[in-house]
Design a protein around this motif. Sequence first.
Motif, PDB file in Angstrom:
ATOM      1  N   ALA A 226       0.837  -1.262  -0.017  1.00  0.00           N
ATOM      2  CA  ALA A 226      -0.126   0.010   0.080  1.00  0.00           C
ATOM      3  C   ALA A 226       0.607   1.302  -0.034  1.00  0.00           C
ATOM      4  CB  ALA A 226      -0.815   0.171   1.325  1.00  0.00           C
ATOM      5  N   ASP A 227       0.167   2.294  -0.500  1.00  0.00           N
ATOM      6  CA  ASP A 227       1.023   3.674  -0.085  1.00  0.00           C
ATOM      7  C   ASP A 227       0.941   4.064   1.033  1.00  0.00           C
ATOM      8  OD1 ASP A 227       1.554   6.181  -1.553  1.00  0.00           O
ATOM      9  OD2 ASP A 227       0.220   6.772  -0.416  1.00  0.00           O
ATOM     10  N   ARG A 228       2.126   4.506   1.498  1.00  0.00           N
ATOM     11  CA  ARG A 228       2.209   4.821   2.948  1.00  0.00           C
ATOM     12  C   ARG A 228       1.406   6.080   3.498  1.00  0.00           C
ATOM     13  NH1 ARG A 228       6.938   7.015   7.094  1.00  0.00           N
ATOM     14  NH2 ARG A 228       6.256   9.020   6.552  1.00  0.00           N
ATOM     15  N   GLU A 229       1.192   6.906   2.611  1.00  0.00           N
ATOM     16  CA  GLU A 229       0.289   8.084   2.819  1.00  0.00           C
ATOM     17  C   GLU A 229      -1.377   7.544   3.175  1.00  0.00           C
ATOM     18  OE1 GLU A 229       1.174  11.217   3.557  1.00  0.00           O
ATOM     19  OE2 GLU A 229       3.049  10.197   3.377  1.00  0.00           O
ATOM     20  N   GLN A 230      -1.660   6.470   2.480  1.00  0.00           N
ATOM     21  CA  GLN A 230      -3.094   5.998   2.925  1.00  0.00           C
ATOM     22  C   GLN A 230      -2.876   5.219   4.122  1.00  0.00           C
ATOM     23  OE1 GLN A 230      -4.196   2.536   0.074  1.00  0.00           O
ATOM     24  NE2 GLN A 230      -6.298   2.684   0.998  1.00  0.00           N
ATOM     25  N   VAL A 231      -1.898   4.366   4.386  1.00  0.00           N
ATOM     26  CA  VAL A 231      -1.718   3.785   5.629  1.00  0.00           C
ATOM     27  C   VAL A 231      -2.074   4.867   6.881  1.00  0.00           C
ATOM     28  CG1 VAL A 231      -0.338   2.398   7.205  1.00  0.00           C
ATOM     29  CG2 VAL A 231      -0.598   1.879   4.807  1.00  0.00           C
ATOM     30  N   MET A 232      -1.121   5.877   6.673  1.00  0.00           N
ATOM     31  CA  MET A 232      -1.308   6.975   7.916  1.00  0.00           C
ATOM     32  C   MET A 232      -2.347   7.558   7.945  1.00  0.00           C
ATOM     33  SD  MET A 232       1.990   6.620   9.000  1.00  0.00           S
ATOM     34  CE  MET A 232       2.085   8.027  10.112  1.00  0.00           C
ATOM     35  N   ALA A 233      -3.153   7.729   6.805  1.00  0.00           N
ATOM     36  CA  ALA A 233      -4.588   8.681   6.918  1.00  0.00           C
ATOM     37  C   ALA A 233      -5.542   7.553   7.504  1.00  0.00           C
ATOM     38  CB  ALA A 233      -4.944   8.768   5.448  1.00  0.00           C
ATOM     39  N   MET A 234      -5.400   6.283   7.396  1.00  0.00           N
ATOM     40  CA  MET A 234      -6.343   5.303   7.705  1.00  0.00           C
ATOM     41  C   MET A 234      -6.130   5.272   9.322  1.00  0.00           C
ATOM     42  SD  MET A 234      -6.744   2.275   4.776  1.00  0.00           S
ATOM     43  CE  MET A 234      -7.704   1.295   5.963  1.00  0.00           C
TER      44      MET A 234
ATOM     45  N   THR B   3      -5.799  13.842  16.007  1.00  0.00           N
ATOM     46  CA  THR B   3      -6.836  14.460  16.714  1.00  0.00           C
ATOM     47  C   THR B   3      -6.659  15.829  17.281  1.00  0.00           C
ATOM     48  OG1 THR B   3      -7.523  12.099  17.621  1.00  0.00           O
ATOM     49  CG2 THR B   3      -8.236  14.023  18.833  1.00  0.00           C
ATOM     50  N   ALA B   4      -5.379  16.110  17.673  1.00  0.00           N
ATOM     51  CA  ALA B   4      -4.972  17.540  17.985  1.00  0.00           C
ATOM     52  C   ALA B   4      -5.288  18.505  17.080  1.00  0.00           C
ATOM     53  CB  ALA B   4      -3.599  17.600  18.605  1.00  0.00           C
ATOM     54  N   TYR B   5      -5.104  18.140  15.834  1.00  0.00           N
ATOM     55  CA  TYR B   5      -5.569  19.083  14.684  1.00  0.00           C
ATOM     56  C   TYR B   5      -6.930  19.259  14.185  1.00  0.00           C
ATOM     57  CZ  TYR B   5      -0.376  19.761  14.208  1.00  0.00           C
ATOM     58  OH  TYR B   5       0.891  19.891  14.250  1.00  0.00           O
ATOM     59  N   LYS B   6      -7.252  17.976  14.512  1.00  0.00           N
ATOM     60  CA  LYS B   6      -8.959  17.760  14.088  1.00  0.00           C
ATOM     61  C   LYS B   6      -9.592  18.768  15.283  1.00  0.00           C
ATOM     62  CE  LYS B   6      -8.989  13.355  11.834  1.00  0.00           C
ATOM     63  NZ  LYS B   6      -9.659  11.833  12.091  1.00  0.00           N
TER      64      LYS B   6
ATOM     65  N   GLY C 143       5.249  11.902  10.844  1.00  0.00           N
ATOM     66  CA  GLY C 143       4.775  11.403   9.421  1.00  0.00           C
ATOM     67  C   GLY C 143       3.280  11.756   9.144  1.00  0.00           C
ATOM     68  N   MET C 144       2.827  12.300   9.988  1.00  0.00           N
ATOM     69  CA  MET C 144       1.351  12.693   9.937  1.00  0.00           C
ATOM     70  C   MET C 144       0.904  14.001   9.282  1.00  0.00           C
ATOM     71  SD  MET C 144      -0.090  10.061  11.199  1.00  0.00           S
ATOM     72  CE  MET C 144      -1.961  10.202  11.191  1.00  0.00           C
ATOM     73  N   THR C 145      -0.346  14.338   8.717  1.00  0.00           N
ATOM     74  CA  THR C 145      -0.530  15.588   8.159  1.00  0.00           C
ATOM     75  C   THR C 145      -1.052  16.551   9.416  1.00  0.00           C
ATOM     76  OG1 THR C 145      -0.943  14.501   6.362  1.00  0.00           O
ATOM     77  CG2 THR C 145      -1.851  16.734   6.396  1.00  0.00           C
ATOM     78  N   GLY C 146      -0.445  17.718   9.321  1.00  0.00           N
ATOM     79  CA  GLY C 146      -1.062  18.932  10.303  1.00  0.00           C
ATOM     80  C   GLY C 146      -1.138  19.991   9.850  1.00  0.00           C
ATOM     81  N   LEU C 147      -1.508  20.915  10.668  1.00  0.00           N
ATOM     82  CA  LEU C 147      -1.529  22.301  10.185  1.00  0.00           C
ATOM     83  C   LEU C 147      -0.217  23.131  10.443  1.00  0.00           C
ATOM     84  CD1 LEU C 147      -4.985  22.984  12.119  1.00  0.00           C
ATOM     85  CD2 LEU C 147      -4.616  22.973   9.375  1.00  0.00           C
ATOM     86  N   PRO C 148      -0.004  24.208   9.653  1.00  0.00           N
ATOM     87  CA  PRO C 148       1.372  24.836   9.818  1.00  0.00           C
ATOM     88  C   PRO C 148       1.028  25.474  11.070  1.00  0.00           C
ATOM     89  CG  PRO C 148       0.189  25.408   7.819  1.00  0.00           C
ATOM     90  CD  PRO C 148      -0.929  24.603   8.463  1.00  0.00           C
TER      91      PRO C 148
ATOM     92  N   ASP D 274     -10.423  12.716   4.962  1.00  0.00           N
ATOM     93  CA  ASP D 274      -9.479  11.451   4.198  1.00  0.00           C
ATOM     94  C   ASP D 274      -8.132  11.641   4.570  1.00  0.00           C
ATOM     95  OD1 ASP D 274     -12.004  10.288   3.271  1.00  0.00           O
ATOM     96  OD2 ASP D 274     -11.592  11.508   1.348  1.00  0.00           O
ATOM     97  N   GLN D 275      -7.835  12.833   5.004  1.00  0.00           N
ATOM     98  CA  GLN D 275      -6.266  13.149   5.448  1.00  0.00           C
ATOM     99  C   GLN D 275      -5.959  12.493   6.506  1.00  0.00           C
ATOM    100  OE1 GLN D 275      -4.671  14.576   2.985  1.00  0.00           O
ATOM    101  NE2 GLN D 275      -6.489  15.095   1.770  1.00  0.00           N
TER     102      GLN D 275
END
Length: 358
Positions: free
Chosen positions: A80-88, A345-348, A267-272, A340-341
Motif C-alpha cells: 500500500a501507499d504509506r500515506e494511505q496507511v497513515m491516513a487510515m 486528533t489535536a489538529y482535528k 509522518g502525519m498531516t498537520g496544520l502550519p 480522508d487526510q
Amino acid sequence: MKSSTDIRKMRDNLLAWYDAQGRTLPWRVRPEDRARGITPDPYAIWLSEIMSQQTTIPHATPYWEKFLAEFPTVIDLANADREQVMAMWAGLGYYARARNLYKCAQIVRDEFGGVFPQSESELLKLPGIGPYTAATIAAICFDEATNIVDGNVERVISRIFRVQNPLPKAKNELRDLARALASPKRAGDYGQALMDLGATVCTPTSPKCKACPWQTFCAAFKAGDPTDFPKKMPKKKQPIRYGAVFILLRGEEILLERRPDTGLLGGMTGLPGTEWASKPPKDPFAAAPAMRNWEKLDGPEKDGRVKHVFTHFELRLDIYRAETAQKPDGHWVAVATLPDQAVPTAYKKALRAAGLPT
C-alpha cells in the motif's frame, strides 16, 4: 511463591473459567473455534495487538476492521501507499505505531515471504513488536509457552501475591511471578484468559472477587485490600505546552503540512504552526505564512484554546484563521477531503473549532 500443587490448580481453574466466560473478540479464536479446526491468523492478531496498545478495544475495533477490509493480507498492507496507511490510522494516536506497522509489513513481505515468524525471539526482531506483543502472537498463533504480561496481568499478579513494590519499579518482579504461573499447555488460551481476568473481573476498582477463579489463591483478597494493588508511585504534575496553529484557506482549499517522520505525530498531516513550548508564543505570526488579517478563533475550552492531552504533557493551541486570494507554496488540499487526510486528533480539534469537516 505458590506451591506446584497450587499452580496446577490455578492454571486449571483459570482455563475452565476462560472456556465458560472468556471474552469473544473479533480477532479471537476461542476454544470452541479451535475445536472446529479454526486457527488464528497471525496477521490479524498482530494488527489487533498493535492497534490496541494505549487505547480501548471498542475504539480500536473499527480501525482493525477497516484495515482488514482494505488490506486483507500483510502483503497487501506492505504494498500500500504509506500515506494511505497513515491516513487510515489517524485518530488512533501514538503514530510511531503506524510507521512501524508499515515498516514491519514490508519486512515480513521481503524477508519472510509474507509469513510471520513463528517464535517469540524472531518476532522481537521486527519493528514495533516489543516483549508483550511478541509473547502474545507466539502464544496465540503458534502455541509457544510464553509469558504474556500487560497492564491487566500486572494488576492480577500484584494482587495475587500482594506485591508491595510500586509500579513501575515492580515490573520485573511481576513478570517473574507471572512466569512461574504461566501454563505450558494451551499457552494461547492461558495468556488470553489471564488478560480477560484482569479486564473483566480483577478490575482497577470494584473487582468482582466472588466471580474470580483465583480468589482462593489471592493474598490481597484474604487481606481485604485488593484495590490497594498494584502500588504506584505518586503521579507527577503533567506539564503544559503551548503553541499556535494557522488555518489558511483559499477558496475551497486549505494549507496543510506533513510533519517530520521523527518526533511526536511523526509522518502525519498537520496544520502550519509554531513550535510547542512551555510558554505561549510571543509572536506566533513569525511562523505564519506571510500575510495579514489573521482572525483568532475561540476554541472549545474555557480559555479559548483547543486542548489535547498526550501521554506526557497537555497541549494548548491558539487557533488563527485567514483567507487568501494568493497561493503560498505548500501542500494544498480540498477542504472536502479533510476527513480522508492523515490528520491527528489535536489538529482535528482545531479544524472543528474553525467549523471545518474532520
